[in-house]
Design a protein around this motif. Structure first.
Motif, PDB file in Angstrom:
ATOM      1  N   THR A 142     -53.880  21.383  10.332  1.00 17.91           N
ATOM      2  CA  THR A 142     -53.241  21.191  11.647  1.00 17.91           C
ATOM      3  C   THR A 142     -53.930  20.043  12.380  1.00 17.91           C
TER       4      THR A 142
ATOM      5  N   VAL B 278     -46.273  19.553  20.522  1.00 18.73           N
ATOM      6  CA  VAL B 278     -46.437  20.936  20.072  1.00 18.73           C
ATOM      7  C   VAL B 278     -46.772  20.883  18.582  1.00 18.73           C
TER       8      VAL B 278
ATOM      9  N   GLU C 241     -47.191  22.939  15.456  1.00 12.02           N
ATOM     10  CA  GLU C 241     -46.796  24.294  15.046  1.00 12.02           C
ATOM     11  C   GLU C 241     -47.700  24.842  13.935  1.00 12.02           C
TER      12      GLU C 241
ATOM     13  N   ASN D 282     -46.066  29.938  11.808  1.00  9.05           N
ATOM     14  CA  ASN D 282     -44.772  29.765  11.152  1.00  9.05           C
ATOM     15  C   ASN D 282     -43.661  30.077  12.135  1.00  9.05           C
TER      16      ASN D 282
ATOM     17  N   PRO E 197     -42.794  29.014  15.232  1.00  9.53           N
ATOM     18  CA  PRO E 197     -43.085  29.383  16.623  1.00  9.53           C
ATOM     19  C   PRO E 197     -42.023  28.918  17.617  1.00  9.53           C
ATOM     20  N   THR E 198     -41.195  27.927  17.209  1.00 11.43           N
ATOM     21  CA  THR E 198     -40.198  27.384  18.137  1.00 11.43           C
ATOM     22  C   THR E 198     -38.804  27.836  17.712  1.00 11.43           C
TER      23      THR E 198
ATOM     24  N   ASP F  99     -36.417  24.193  20.321  1.00 13.94           N
ATOM     25  CA  ASP F  99     -36.537  22.910  19.622  1.00 13.94           C
ATOM     26  C   ASP F  99     -35.667  21.843  20.301  1.00 13.94           C
TER      27      ASP F  99
ATOM     28  N   ILE G   2     -42.954  17.060  18.284  1.00 17.51           N
ATOM     29  CA  ILE G   2     -43.163  18.308  17.529  1.00 17.51           C
ATOM     30  C   ILE G   2     -43.778  17.951  16.180  1.00 17.51           C
TER      31      ILE G   2
ATOM     32  N   ASP H  75     -43.864  23.086  11.609  1.00 15.71           N
ATOM     33  CA  ASP H  75     -44.727  24.038  10.892  1.00 15.71           C
ATOM     34  C   ASP H  75     -44.863  23.731   9.409  1.00 15.71           C
TER      35      ASP H  75
ATOM     36  N   CYS I 238     -47.395  21.109   9.445  1.00 16.05           N
ATOM     37  CA  CYS I 238     -48.544  21.366  10.317  1.00 16.05           C
ATOM     38  C   CYS I 238     -49.477  22.443   9.757  1.00 16.05           C
TER      39      CYS I 238
ATOM     40  N   ARG J 153     -38.563  17.501  12.355  1.00 16.10           N
ATOM     41  CA  ARG J 153     -38.323  18.732  11.592  1.00 16.10           C
ATOM     42  C   ARG J 153     -37.315  18.467  10.468  1.00 16.10           C
TER      43      ARG J 153
END
Ligand code: NAD
Length: 508
Positions: free
Chosen positions: A265, A388, A390, A393, A395-396, A401, A411, A414, A417, A486
């Protein structure tokens, strides 16, 4: 496109980026079908014996036992405190005890009134979702939590499939666990649950088949039990150490695995900061979750000079505008034996804060490192951070998003990240198979190269700026248009997975 149901499940939500990326790259229709659902969904039950309990009386019940004399029960080890306020009553507590019981209630000196609740066999629902194995053995964590479901594990197993492809390790995706509140059970009972879980899964896992790892509420001790249960009675147990990862380094775990997810991360955050021309030194950070991932992320960022202004976990939130003393907070949670929940709650070094204010604090970086679905549209709308990261797993939420994107809050998804954990799990697996032991420096150097190179590919795809640099080559993944991070991460995953199907073909 898959027909959408009225009410979206967590799995449906988690697959939205998959469908966006699949459209963009014109994913082969058969590959899309292969990837839309898991290969296997194993749902089963496990049973274990539980011990008798002492359950505290409610204040209303206490009144009728005001006159009850205290019992001289031997405390110490024989009364095992649980994180939910109950005690496990080991029979040896009653040896030589002078006990006064009324309607099953007794008074323990200095501790109060308790009702004895009978133990006995208990049944728990368990899951292992094997999502996809086209790139290698199924791989994914084991979660012990009261709110797990088939739907959640499907989402998490799919995420593992994308994640292993993104960091380009030869694994597929899986996830599983047990529906249990671990805070309501003793160490011995959790051990029985762990052993029984692997007993039932024995034919479905293995070093070349499916490799579990720690996730929420599981840890290296539990991995050791799981490994032993799998190897017990086998002719060549030493060849099977790679059946689970996240083990203690003394029994085949990898140096660096414990902090690998947090370190991954941080590598992503460093790349983000470099790209945005920012310095981590003095930057203000919010961390939600202070377990394996949150505490490691906070510790490393603190070491790099960032100010961790607030930390929130399931039981409390602590806040210090000047930056929390993270080593002291780690001590409070992990060295204090009284702190059974390993919670930041009660930390003497900083005031606590109302849970609902946490996400809206003034900061630069938010690190959700707890459970999924935390950053909803309402939360995203009022966040003040610039990025952010992540670490958790999912979290958004998809609505969250959208709001973050509209507000131009960056962002770090995840699936890149928090991929540091599975990357070092792969190194652990390799070391087990080769019977080697690498230094922490070697592990971290490999991890840094891996995370930063793949993060850079994702950023190039998102910006439609393909390049062949010394560290990475993003040209094969470009899609000829800009997209969000993403979707770009999912493009990278799907292109790597699709290649296997297209080049190897399908068995009929
Ligand atoms: P953990 O059990 O060690 O810690 C979980 C933390 O979250 C605890 O501090 C707990 O108090 C907190 N928490 C739980 N519910 C909360 C709530 N409602 N509000 C605030 N805090 C809450 O788990 P972990 O291994 O650190 O995993 C954390 C997240 O990271 C999970 O989403 C997990 O799937 C993900 N993850 C973990 C790893 C790994 O290597 N452990 C790897 C990849 C992703």
């Amino acid at each position: 496109m898959k027909a959408r149901k009225e009410r979206k499940t967590v799995f449906d939500e988690s697959m939205e980026a998959f469908y966006r990326a699949a459209e963009l790259i014109h994913l082969h229709p058969r590959v899309r079908l292969e990837l839309e659902e898991p290969d296997f969904e194993h749902i089963f039950h496990i049973t274990v014996e539980t011990r008798d309990r002492l359950v505290p009386l409610s204040p209303a019940e206490e009144a009728q036992f005001r006159e009850l004399p205290a019992s001289s029960v031997k405390a110490g080890e024989a009364l095992e405190p649980l994180a939910n306020g109950q005690f496990v009553l080991h029979r040896r507590a009653l040896l030589k005890a002078d006990v006064t019981l009324r309607e099953g209630v007794l008074r323990i000196p200095k501790r109060g009134l308790f009702r004895i609740e009978k133990g006995g066999p208990k049944k728990f629902k368990a899951y292992r979702i094997q999502y996809n194995q086209v790139r290698g053995p199924y791989k994914g964590g084991v979660r012990f939590h009261k709110d797990v479901s088939l739907d959640l594990f499907k989402a998490l197993a799919a995420d593992m499939t994308w994640k292993t492809a993104i960091v380009d390790v030869p694994f597929g995706g899986a996830k599983g666990g047990v529906r249990i509140d671990p805070h309501a059970y003793s160490r011995e009972e959790i051990e029985r649950v762990s052993l029984r879980f692997i007993y039932k899964l024995k034919n479905l896992i293995g070093p070349y088949l499916d490799i579990p790892a720690p996730d929420v509420n599981t840890n290296p001790e539990i991995m050791a039990l799981m490994m032993r249960q799998y190897m017990d009675g086998e002719r060549m147990p030493h060849a099977m150490r790679g059946v689970v990862t996240g083990k203690d380094v003394r029994i085949g775990g990898s140096e660096g695995r414990k902090k690998a997810t947090g370190l991954g991360t941080v590598y992503c955050i460093q790349e983000w900061a470099r790209w945005r021309g920012k310095s981590l030194e003095g930057s203000r950070v919010l961390v939600q979750g202070f377990g394996n991932v949150g505490s490691a992320t906070a510790e490393i960022l603190h070491h790099l000079g960032a100010r961790i202004v607030a930390v929130q976990d399931a039981y409390g939130t602590v806040y210090d505008e000047k930056g929390l003393d993270i080593p002291a907070l780690l001590d409070h949670c992990y060295s204090n034996r009284e702190n059974l929940r390993r919670s930041v709650d009660g930390f003497p070094g900083a005031p606590s804060l109302s849970a609902s204010d946490f996400w809206f604090l003034d900061a630069d970086i938010a690190v959700p490192a707890a459970l999924g679905g935390e950053i909803t549209a309402e939360v995203a709308d009022r966040m003040k951070v610039k990025v952010v990261a992540e670490a958790a797993n999912g979290p958004t939420t998809p609505d969250g998003d959208e709001v973050l994107r509209a507000r131009k809050i960056d962002i770090i998804p995840d699936i890149i990240c928090n991929a540091g954990g599975v990357t070092v799990s792969y190194y652990e697996w390799l070391q087990n198979l080769r019977m080697e032991h690498w230094t922490e420096e070697e592990v971290n150097q490999r991890l840094e190269r891996c995370i930063k190179a793949n993060y850079s590919i994702i950023r190039d795809v998102a910006q439609d700026a393909p390049q062949h640099a010394a560290s990475h080559d993003s040209r094969p993944f470009a899609i000829g248009q800009e997209t969000d991070m993403r979707t770009a991460a999912m493009v990278l995953a799907l292109k790597r997975i699709e290649a296997h199907y297209l080049l190897e073909g399908f068995s009929q």
